[in-house]
Scaffold this active site. Structure first.
Site, PDB file in Angstrom:
ATOM      1  N   PRO A 222       0.869  -1.088  -0.036  1.00  0.00           N
ATOM      2  CA  PRO A 222      -0.096   0.049  -0.123  1.00  0.00           C
ATOM      3  C   PRO A 222       0.775   1.245   0.077  1.00  0.00           C
ATOM      4  O   PRO A 222       1.406   1.651   0.913  1.00  0.00           O
ATOM      5  CB  PRO A 222      -0.900  -0.170   1.325  1.00  0.00           C
ATOM      6  CG  PRO A 222       0.062  -0.958   2.184  1.00  0.00           C
ATOM      7  CD  PRO A 222       0.819  -1.809   1.219  1.00  0.00           C
ATOM      8  N   ASP A 393       5.678   2.995   2.509  1.00  0.00           N
ATOM      9  CA  ASP A 393       4.836   1.603   2.577  1.00  0.00           C
ATOM     10  C   ASP A 393       4.216   2.143   3.843  1.00  0.00           C
ATOM     11  O   ASP A 393       4.643   1.850   5.124  1.00  0.00           O
ATOM     12  CB  ASP A 393       5.932   0.548   2.851  1.00  0.00           C
ATOM     13  CG  ASP A 393       5.056  -0.732   3.029  1.00  0.00           C
ATOM     14  OD1 ASP A 393       3.973  -0.846   3.112  1.00  0.00           O
ATOM     15  OD2 ASP A 393       5.895  -1.813   3.104  1.00  0.00           O
ATOM     16  N   HIS A 394       2.704   2.022   3.756  1.00  0.00           N
ATOM     17  CA  HIS A 394       1.920   2.130   4.747  1.00  0.00           C
ATOM     18  C   HIS A 394       1.709   1.159   5.875  1.00  0.00           C
ATOM     19  O   HIS A 394       1.187   1.256   6.910  1.00  0.00           O
ATOM     20  CB  HIS A 394       0.229   2.637   4.248  1.00  0.00           C
ATOM     21  CG  HIS A 394      -0.485   3.795   5.077  1.00  0.00           C
ATOM     22  ND1 HIS A 394      -0.225   4.162   6.490  1.00  0.00           N
ATOM     23  CD2 HIS A 394      -1.140   4.694   4.535  1.00  0.00           C
ATOM     24  CE1 HIS A 394      -0.795   5.088   6.703  1.00  0.00           C
ATOM     25  NE2 HIS A 394      -1.476   5.383   5.548  1.00  0.00           N
ATOM     26  N   ARG A 395       2.319  -0.093   5.593  1.00  0.00           N
ATOM     27  CA  ARG A 395       2.321  -1.059   6.478  1.00  0.00           C
ATOM     28  C   ARG A 395       3.020  -0.828   7.656  1.00  0.00           C
ATOM     29  O   ARG A 395       3.124  -1.206   8.683  1.00  0.00           O
ATOM     30  CB  ARG A 395       2.481  -2.423   5.782  1.00  0.00           C
ATOM     31  CG  ARG A 395       1.499  -2.815   4.896  1.00  0.00           C
ATOM     32  CD  ARG A 395       2.014  -4.056   4.023  1.00  0.00           C
ATOM     33  NE  ARG A 395       3.309  -3.758   3.492  1.00  0.00           N
ATOM     34  CZ  ARG A 395       3.940  -4.797   2.856  1.00  0.00           C
ATOM     35  NH1 ARG A 395       3.479  -5.925   2.584  1.00  0.00           N
ATOM     36  NH2 ARG A 395       5.264  -4.460   2.366  1.00  0.00           N
TER      37      ARG A 395
END
Length: 421
Positions: A222, A393-395
């Site tokens: 994401p 990276d939204h994780r």
């Protein structure tokens, strides 16, 4: 007793690789760290270093033949030892895989229990050329030559014994025949425009790897983006002063790398990768730098950027870029890090967004520095501005962390003396 040296996992998730060139020969003494072969994967050509001391007893892997990770590629004995002959079963187990050859056949002889291992591959690799001379080329080279429309009888081999290896083909222009060289006649029953002539350029191993990895990144990671416009007038003035005082020139990108490292130290929550089970945070700063090479892109990693002076960064980046373009990077130079930098400013690109380079959690896309109207203390003036885009990276990284990191980066770029401290 000989020790088997096996094909390493040169790059993450690689299942096979190819010995492009052996850098050692049978009988040669080697020490830990000595380069012994150039190994080609679908992404790059890297040097493989010896992991043991000894004497090369036998080279089991034929250059150009794909070998599965973990399969034997060479035998090494202790210095002064003599390799003892193996039984037929051991010899068969140590034989390198050749997917283009017939399966190995064990032939009984009149002198039991000795057996001979034979394949059809040797005959094909030394098939006679049209002029009656033997043509030495690997199966991979023959395949590539066919795809590129190259007559191997006109190529001079630079491999062992005059063998034609991949680098000999890479030096030549691509002359692959056109797939559809003619335009089909338009149908009287259709008013559609006739199909235009075209030709297909075969995918290289590197291009296949780029397509696979970036598709995986864009579809499974994401992404989110943070953009900033940085005033770089002071940075450009400082760079001119630094370069005037030193024979080795510092680039804007060297300043960018140092500012990226400083921001990662200030905001350690951004110096991370997502492992699936945890968020791994690093204490040092290793940054990958995108380098354009023929047919693709490589991302060698600069280690300990936070502790390097600008001159050290400039030296390392120049060395890595030169060896990347020459196909001389080592395995460990393509691994590690948490962050990447991609700079297209030298091409005049004003702004762009980059795709994350797994497993990195951030990549900074750097545009060109250009004069633009800016407002200073309520007055309109002209300033030099550089736009940067962070893909994250939204994780592993939240929006607030990305914003803090961008603020720390911008502050350093706009106050470049802080980069030197």
């Amino acid at each position: 007793m000989a020790t088997l040296m096996r094909m390493p996992e040169v790059l993450a998730n690689a299942t096979e690789a190819v010995i492009q060139t052996w850098l050692v020969s049978v009988g040669q003494e080697i020490a830990v760290g000595d380069p012994i072969a150039e190994i080609e994967t679908d992404k790059a050509v890297v040097e493989y270093a010896a992991e043991m001391d000894g004497t090369v007893a036998e080279l089991l892997a034929e250059p150009g033949v794909p070998i599965a990770v973990g399969d034997p590629i060479a035998k090494v004995t202790r210095i002064g030892e003599v390799d003892e002959p193996e039984d037929a079963e051991s010899a068969l187990a140590a034989a390198p895989r050749d997917p283009e050859s017939a399966a190995p056949v064990l032939e009984d002889t009149d002198d039991p229990p000795q057996r001979v291992v034979t394949t059809m591959a040797a005959e094909r690799r030394s098939a006679p050329a049209g002029n009656g001379h033997r043509l030495f080329a690997t199966p991979l080279v023959r395949k590539l030559a066919g795809e590129r429309g190259i007559d191997l009888t006109t190529v001079t081999g630079t491999g062992p014994g005059g063998r034609i290896v991949r680098r000999d083909l890479d030096r030549l222009p691509v002359t692959a025949p056109m797939e559809n060289p003619t335009t089909p006649a338009p149908s009287q029953a259709s008013s559609a425009e006739p199909e235009r002539p075209y030709h297909d350029v075969p995918l290289s191993g590197m291009r296949r790897a780029i397509a696979r990895r970036l598709t995986e990144s864009k579809t499974t990671v994401p992404h989110f983006y943070v953009t900033a416009d940085c005033r770089v007038d002071a940075l450009l003035d400082l760079r001119r002063s630094v370069n005037a005082a030193d024979t080795y020139k510092i680039s804007v990108n060297d300043f960018v790398l140092k500012a990226v490292a400083g921001a990662l130290v200030e905001v350690p929550e951004a110096n991370v990768i997502f492992t699936g089970d945890a968020i791994r945070q690093f204490s040092g700063v290793d940054i990958a730098v995108a380098v354009a090479v023929e047919g693709g892109l490589l991302t060698p990693v600069v280690r300990d950027v936070d502790s390097l002076p600008l001159s050290g960064i400039a030296t390392r980046v120049a060395d890595l870029a030169e060896r990347a373009r020459a196909g001389k990077l080592k395995q460990q130079e393509l691994e590690g890090g948490s962050f990447s930098v991609s700079n297209l400013g030298m091409y005049g690109v004003g702004s762009f967004s980059a795709i994350l380079n797994p497993p990195h959690s951030g990549i900074l896309a750097v545009g060109a520095a250009a004069q633009r109207p800016v407002v200073v203390d309520g007055a309109l003036t002209v300033g030099t501005v550089m736009t940067v885009n962070l893909s994250a990276d939204h994780r592993a990284i939240d929006g607030s962390v990305a914003a803090q990191w961008m603020s720390a980066f911008t502050r350093r770029i706009e106050n470049p003396l802080t980069i030197l401290i």
